[in-house]
Design an enzyme around this catalytic site. Structure first.
Site, PDB file in Angstrom:
ATOM      1  N   GLU A  18       1.083  -1.336  -0.214  1.00 35.53           N
ATOM      2  CA  GLU A  18       0.018  -0.114  -0.213  1.00 35.53           C
ATOM      3  C   GLU A  18       0.938   1.334   0.041  1.00 35.53           C
ATOM      4  O   GLU A  18       1.768   1.280   0.721  1.00 35.53           O
ATOM      5  CB  GLU A  18      -0.988  -0.356   1.227  1.00 35.53           C
ATOM      6  N   TYR A  50      -6.346   7.087   2.263  1.00 40.53           N
ATOM      7  CA  TYR A  50      -7.221   7.521   2.212  1.00 40.53           C
ATOM      8  C   TYR A  50      -6.995   8.010   3.171  1.00 40.53           C
ATOM      9  O   TYR A  50      -6.996   8.343   4.470  1.00 40.53           O
ATOM     10  CB  TYR A  50      -8.493   7.257   1.964  1.00 40.53           C
ATOM     11  N   HIS A  94      -8.566   2.895  -0.535  1.00 35.89           N
ATOM     12  CA  HIS A  94      -9.192   2.929   0.978  1.00 35.89           C
ATOM     13  C   HIS A  94     -10.776   3.906   0.583  1.00 35.89           C
ATOM     14  O   HIS A  94      -9.969   4.945   0.233  1.00 35.89           O
ATOM     15  CB  HIS A  94      -8.239   2.901   1.797  1.00 35.89           C
ATOM     16  N   ARG A 124     -13.843   2.497   8.704  1.00 38.71           N
ATOM     17  CA  ARG A 124     -14.268   3.483   9.148  1.00 38.71           C
ATOM     18  C   ARG A 124     -13.651   4.235   8.901  1.00 38.71           C
ATOM     19  O   ARG A 124     -13.616   5.566   9.385  1.00 38.71           O
ATOM     20  CB  ARG A 124     -14.689   3.397  10.200  1.00 38.71           C
ATOM     21  N   ALA A 144     -17.327   0.666   9.899  1.00 40.66           N
ATOM     22  CA  ALA A 144     -17.167  -0.108   8.039  1.00 40.66           C
ATOM     23  C   ALA A 144     -18.388  -0.812   7.428  1.00 40.66           C
ATOM     24  O   ALA A 144     -18.881  -0.668   6.801  1.00 40.66           O
ATOM     25  CB  ALA A 144     -15.704  -0.216   8.465  1.00 40.66           C
ATOM     26  N   TYR A 178      -7.905  -7.486  12.979  1.00 42.04           N
ATOM     27  CA  TYR A 178      -6.962  -7.296  13.885  1.00 42.04           C
ATOM     28  C   TYR A 178      -6.047  -7.936  14.540  1.00 42.04           C
ATOM     29  O   TYR A 178      -7.539  -8.576  15.696  1.00 42.04           O
ATOM     30  CB  TYR A 178      -7.319  -5.882  14.908  1.00 42.04           C
ATOM     31  N   HIS A 182      -8.656  -4.310  17.798  1.00 44.30           N
ATOM     32  CA  HIS A 182      -8.432  -3.435  17.324  1.00 44.30           C
ATOM     33  C   HIS A 182      -8.990  -2.578  18.900  1.00 44.30           C
ATOM     34  O   HIS A 182      -8.540  -2.434  19.810  1.00 44.30           O
ATOM     35  CB  HIS A 182     -10.285  -3.029  16.488  1.00 44.30           C
ATOM     36  N   GLN A 209      -4.359  -5.608  10.277  1.00 45.55           N
ATOM     37  CA  GLN A 209      -3.169  -4.497  11.203  1.00 45.55           C
ATOM     38  C   GLN A 209      -1.810  -5.122  10.754  1.00 45.55           C
ATOM     39  O   GLN A 209      -1.842  -6.420  10.651  1.00 45.55           O
ATOM     40  CB  GLN A 209      -3.461  -4.323  12.772  1.00 45.55           C
TER      41      GLN A 209
END
Ligand code: FAD
Length: 316
Positions: A18, A50, A94, A124, A144, A178, A182, A209
């Site tokens: 990314e 983003y 994203h 999100r 999300a 995650y 998270h 993640q």
């Protein structure tokens, strides 16, 4: 082509990464400088993050402050179009809930559809600096999963204005997971229940993640399978390259370093030594992940591809 189809078609682990849009005022060349060294490893798709606006208060000199919105890293949609055109690879923008109401989200989706983008990673977004906790835009999505539902609706031809017949989109939707939970979640199991809701709503794969302890990823995958999440789970990898990463990574990403890694990092006196340890760790970590049959590796380059290149050379 869709990420999910690349994964289905491939009999080996894919390479992907990314990139972060450059700071406002910089040019597209800054993006190419980050991508060029990694092209030789044959990425089928490249993710483009983003970044939401932040707010700054300008002193107007009359005792009043003016709230000004700043987009530090604009251009995700344009960058996707540019890299698809230049490298003939698929772009995965994203898309986040934060800062968008549902109409704006639909407009962004329509733009991406026009451009021939087939993939979206639906997220999100984090709270912005001026917020204690994430706050949805008025008329926007809180989680999300709600964004995923909106994209899925568009894929079914259901636009917000349902008076007209509209042509359906055909986005493949990915979501975040995650392995170390998270940071806002009460526990891993609760977080995974919400992860399952994202899959049930239409997400076809998960990107994790970043993590440094493969055991945590394997444990996460096992737990996902046990609750019926059967989609591909792409591990997120970020090489450690600076002394600052020793504290930044755990603090910002809410992850732990395994003891063996932290012991080695503690011996390092400068960034060069840290980078050597980070790259060596990245090689061992990704070799083990590939041996276990992961569908793809997702490297977080954060604008610097050198360490990723050194790892990729050893494993692809
Ligand atoms: P969600 O899935 O909505 O989850 C957020 C929290 O709410 C979790 O604690 C979850 O357990 C809980 N939750 C979920 N659904 C519900 C529900 N229905 N009711 C109650 N609680 C619920 N951020 C950016 O701003 N831009 C990026 O480009 C970006 N890229 C990323 C890429 C990857 C691979 C990853 C892993 C993260 C990325 N992020 C990005 C960060 C991400 O936006 C944050 O981690 C954010 O805090 C959570 O996003 P999410 O999509 O996982 O949220």
């Amino acid at each position: 082509m869709k990420v999910i189809d690349y994964i289905k078609e491939s009999d080996k682990t894919l390479f992907s990464f990314e990139i972060i849009p450059p700071l406002k005022g910089q040019g597209i060349e800054d993006i190419y400088i980050g991508i060029d060294p990694l092209v030789e490893f044959g990425p089928k798709f490249i993710n483009v993050t983003y970044h939401r606006e932040e707010y700054k208060y300008k002193d107007m000199g009359d005792g009043l402050l003016k709230k000004i919105s700043i987009r530090k890293r604009p251009g995700t949609v344009g960058i996707c179009a540019a890299i698809m055109h230049k490298y003939k690879v698929d772009a995965v923008p994203h898309l986040i809930c934060g800062g968008f109401n549902v109409e704006e989200t639909e407009n962004a989706l329509i733009d991406l559809k026009f451009l021939g983008v087939d993939n979206i990673l639906a997220l999100r977004g984090d709270p912005i600096k001026s917020e204690q906790v994430f706050q949805a835009e008025k008329g926007g999505h809180t989680y999300a999963v709600d964004l995923i539902k909106q994209i899925k609706d568009l894929n079914d031809g259901k636009y917000l204005d349902d008076e007209h017949i509209n042509s359906p989109s055909n986005f493949s939707i990915g979501c975040a997971g995650y392995p170390e939970k998270h940071f806002e979640s009460m526990n891993l199991e609760t977080d995974m229940r919400y992860l399952k809701a994202k899959i049930d709503a239409g997400a076809e794969y998960i990107v994790t993640q970043l993590f440094y302890d493969n055991k945590k990823y394997f444990n996460f995958v096992d737990k996902c399978r046990a609750i019926g999440i059967d989609v591909p789970i792409i591990p997120g990898i970020k090489p450690i390259t600076t002394l600052r990463h020793k504290t930044f990574m755990p603090k910002f990403f809410h992850i732990d370093f395994p003891m063996e890694l932290s012991t080695e990092l503690d011996k390092c006196k400068n960034n060069k030594e840290v980078s050597q340890v980070g790259i060596e760790w990245g090689i061992q970590q990704t070799k083990e992940l590939i041996e276990s049959g992961v569908p793809s590796l997702h490297f977080y380059t954060m604008g610097k591809g050198t360490a990723v290149k050194q790892i990729a050379r050893e494993i692809f």
